[in-house]
Design an enzyme around this catalytic site. Structure first.
Site, PDB file in Angstrom:
ATOM      1  N   SER A   1       0.767  -1.203  -0.061  1.00 39.42           N
ATOM      2  CA  SER A   1      -0.363  -0.029  -0.159  1.00 39.42           C
ATOM      3  C   SER A   1       0.651   1.209  -0.037  1.00 39.42           C
ATOM      4  O   SER A   1       0.399   2.326  -0.465  1.00 39.42           O
ATOM      5  CB  SER A   1      -0.863   0.079   1.217  1.00 39.42           C
ATOM      6  OG  SER A   1      -0.199  -0.273   2.623  1.00 39.42           O
TER       7      SER A   1
ATOM      8  N   ASP B   1      -2.342   8.165   8.340  1.00 37.27           N
ATOM      9  CA  ASP B   1      -3.339   7.038   9.164  1.00 37.27           C
ATOM     10  C   ASP B   1      -2.337   6.198   9.823  1.00 37.27           C
ATOM     11  O   ASP B   1      -1.091   6.428   9.993  1.00 37.27           O
ATOM     12  CB  ASP B   1      -4.154   5.997   7.906  1.00 37.27           C
ATOM     13  CG  ASP B   1      -3.443   5.500   7.025  1.00 37.27           C
ATOM     14  OD1 ASP B   1      -2.260   5.252   7.386  1.00 37.27           O
ATOM     15  OD2 ASP B   1      -3.641   4.986   5.715  1.00 37.27           O
TER      16      ASP B   1
ATOM     17  N   HIS C   1       0.599   4.606   7.040  1.00 37.92           N
ATOM     18  CA  HIS C   1       1.106   5.329   6.197  1.00 37.92           C
ATOM     19  C   HIS C   1       1.491   7.081   6.290  1.00 37.92           C
ATOM     20  O   HIS C   1       0.414   7.576   7.036  1.00 37.92           O
ATOM     21  CB  HIS C   1       0.344   5.604   4.737  1.00 37.92           C
ATOM     22  CG  HIS C   1      -0.064   4.055   4.456  1.00 37.92           C
ATOM     23  ND1 HIS C   1      -1.387   3.615   4.905  1.00 37.92           N
ATOM     24  CD2 HIS C   1       0.381   3.126   3.824  1.00 37.92           C
ATOM     25  CE1 HIS C   1      -1.552   2.246   4.392  1.00 37.92           C
ATOM     26  NE2 HIS C   1      -0.600   2.261   3.803  1.00 37.92           N
TER      27      HIS C   1
END
Length: 386
Positions: free
Chosen positions: A43, A322, A325
């Site tokens: 991600s 978050d 990240h």
């Protein structure tokens, strides 16, 4: 006579103006050849591929993701991610697109990274690194010639999910079990890099794992408190990272002279740790919690429609957007480090040097383990860039 002198001065002035305004402006990336950027991993580098593999509503497609750019873009950040900035510095005029989405312009590269990706196992609604490489191979013939691939940059960040899952499933694993797992993960990484190399890639950028135990979501799930990291995960990340440089040295050493293997290693672990430990130097005022989320560290639920997550007032004061990240501000810093930092941060060369290094020549330098002097240099700096 005076009239002639005036005319001469006028001509010289015009010539000077034309010269100045026609001189190329010096910008980041000048003299960088027209090559591509390909990203692989999880991600951290996902440019929007995850949403093509699931029918589930994904949080990164909802506000406040993309907040700094006014619109969610499928990336796990409030705005751009490090490869976006790197592409700009490489003078790539388009955004590096998600390879799995239809009808995108892949003329200057593509992102094959997918959220939840792993090296081992079979991740749900995601792709392993091996599957990402095979997807690249499927697309190669129709989109990129061999010379373009050979001169382009292939950037990889993968492994975090393997260790996060391992720690959850094996909370009491002893040292030998941990070492065996690290060996399995890094051996698979070596095999997948070798597969990509056999497909024609020659210029690799491998990003070491972050200090996983310092991620806000890990601090929250393992109840470490605000000032402590979960050191078991940090130890796994360090064991993993220690194997990367020697592994790449071996691949470069054993590559035939007719097909050199070129690489560099970005010390992402210490880039994060430095900003966590000396956050004021980089104008980050919160590094142990997230800008968006709920829980003790505001680390869960950002972007989920059914979660009333908290959103910070000023995301640029946070290291993490978050639970896992980084904010766009941090991502831009990492982009600069990748492109132009010295060997304390990325070695044996930065990406600017890697791009212009002749693709047909073996590397003259190799990765070397950081020395105690390097560590002392990092610790002695004040308002540093690294």
């Amino acid at each position: 006579m005076m009239a002639k002198n005036c005319n001469l001065v006028s001509v010289l002035c015009v010539f000077l103006v034309l010269t100045l305004f026609n001189k190329p402006i010096t910008v980041a990336g000048q003299n960088i050849p027209a090559v591509g950027l390909f990203t692989f991993g999880d991600s951290n580098f996902d440019a929007g591929n995850k949403q093509t593999l699931t029918k589930t509503l994904l949080p990164q497609t909802f506000w406040p993701y993309g907040k700094s750019r006014d619109d969610p873009n499928g990336k796990f950040s409030d705005g751009l991610i490090a490869p976006d900035f790197l592409a700009k510095f490489m003078r790539i005029p388009i955004v590096i697109p998600p390879a799995l989405q239809p009808n995108v312009n892949v003329s200057r590269g593509a992102s094959f990274a997918v959220a939840d990706a792993t090296l081992l196992g079979a991740p749900v609604e995601s792709l392993t690194l091996n599957q990402q490489v095979r997807k690249f191979n499927q697309m190669k013939a129709a989109n990129w010639n061999d010379d373009f691939v050979k001169k382009s940059v292939f950037m990889i960040y993968i492994g975090a999910n393997d260790y996060l899952n391992f720690t959850k499933n094996n909370p009491n694993a002893d040292a030998s079990t941990q070492q065996a797992f690290v060996t399995s993960v890094t051996n698979k990484l070596k095999n997948d890099i070798s597969l990509l190399y056999s497909s024609g890639a020659s210029k690799f950028v491998i990003q070491t794992l972050a200090p996983l135990g310092c991620l806000p979501i890990v601090r929250q799930e393992f109840n470490t408190g605000m000032d402590q990291c979960y050191e078991k995960l940090n130890d796994l990340a360090k064991q993993h990272n220690e194997k990367i440089g020697p592994m790449l040295n071996e691949l470069a050493r054993t590559a035939p002279a007719s097909a050199p293997f070129q690489f560099t290693v970005f010390d992402f672990y210490n880039a994060i740790l430095t900003r966590t430990q000396r956050n004021q130097n980089f104008r980050f005022f919160v590094t142990n919690a997230s800008c968006c989320g709920v829980g003790t560290h505001d680390a869960y639920g950002c972007g989920f429609p059914n979660v009333h997550s908290r959103l910070c007032e000023y995301q640029r004061s946070y290291l993490f957007f978050d639970g896992r990240h980084n904010t766009e501000k941090a991502q831009e810093m990492f982009g600069h480090l990748l492109f132009g930092a010295d060997t304390n941060v990325i070695q044996p060369m930065n990406i600017r040097e890697l791009v212009v290094y002749p693709a047909d020549e073996p590397m003259r330098e190799s990765w070397v383990p950081p020395t105690s002097a390097t560590v002392q240099l990092r610790e002695s700096r004040g308002y540093e860039y690294y």
